[in-house]
Design a protein around this motif. Structure first.
Motif: not given
Lengths: 143, 143
Positions: B33-36, B38-46, B52-54, B70-81
């Motif tokens: 997941l890209a930071p953005q 994570i924000l979208d999904r996280g807001r369903q909880v909080h 910024v906090t993400v 991880v390096h995503r092909e779209d250029g963004c940074q992706g994060y996984v557990l």
DNA sequence: CTGTTAATGAAAACATTTTTCATTAAGGGG
DNA sequence: CCCCTTAATGAAAAATGTTTTCATTAACAG
């Protein structure tokens, strides 16, 4: 006419000063360059060079596999000229210097194992090694 | 108290709602997941979660090696557990689904060869494979 | 329950990459 | 060798991604 100029001609692309400037910067670089760094160096050759053109030129060079894009630790994209054959990049984490090395059979063995375990069909891979070059090992052996 | 909460407590970090939201998003994700995202999904909880906090939370989780970047092909940074052990990522280029696999001896052999040839001391590596997962191979066998 | 202070979030700064569009120049045809 | 066509360019602006700043909030030790 150099090899890359021939390749441009072959695909109906023009050989322009900006493209010469970008290629010149990459030819003289000893580590992967970010687009902004390519701009700075390229302007020593072609003063009017713009950042947008650097991006567009890199995109073209990527498509022609004249350059390879590497993942820099600072987050930026770095660009280096492609060596003949299938190569990977080894970056010094201190001075940023990069060397390329060919991918051996070891990797093919690993990829085949992973394909068997996951059912995925693997058709591309990204391998980058990070460490310290000889000079930097001596410079800061335990600092 | 879960393992990651214990790890936070162990290093004097607080267990907060934002951090729970980010971890929750990552736990349920099936691809990096890209930071953005994570924000979208996280807001369903909080609901009040901020981008910024993400970023700050991911930085913390990276430091604790709870997540991998991880390096995503779209250029963004992706994060996984991070899975237990040393793993690499295999990404489906169609659906984005990711699986992890352990790095075998093959890679160590290759690294030792490269160290010998270059004089570099290698202490880290980034290996990502790209291909197609089983489902996507069937879906578009020749499209 | 209360106080301390780490953690948060909104706004703004900053950096990187892409889009837009009028202008320039590469190089084929005459 | 010059002219014309059009690919290529570059400045400005937009879009996107990431970091900094700082007043406010809330985690948790006591």
């Amino acid at each position: 006419m150099t090899a890359w100029e021939q390749q441009l001609t072959a695909c109906d692309c023009r050989i322009t000063m900006p493209r010469r400037a970008v290629m010149g910067a990459l030819l003289e670089a000893e580590s992967p360059l970010a687009p902004q760094e390519i701009l700075d160096r390229g302007r020593q050759v072609h003063t009017r060079l713009g950042l947008v053109t650097v991006y567009r030129t890199l995109e073209l060079f990527l498509r022609l596999t004249l350059v390879r894009r590497v993942h820099r630790e600072d987050g930026c994209q770095g660009y280096v000229l492609t060596s003949p054959g299938h190569h990977h990049v080894l970056l010094c984490r201190d001075c940023g210097r990069a060397v390329e090395f060919p991918g051996g059979d070891d990797l093919q063995v690993l990829i085949q194992r992973v394909e068997g375990e996951t059912g995925y069909r693997v058709d591309e891979h990204l391998l980058q090694l990070f460490g310290r070059c000889t000079a930097c090992q001596q410079g800061e052996s335990d600092a």
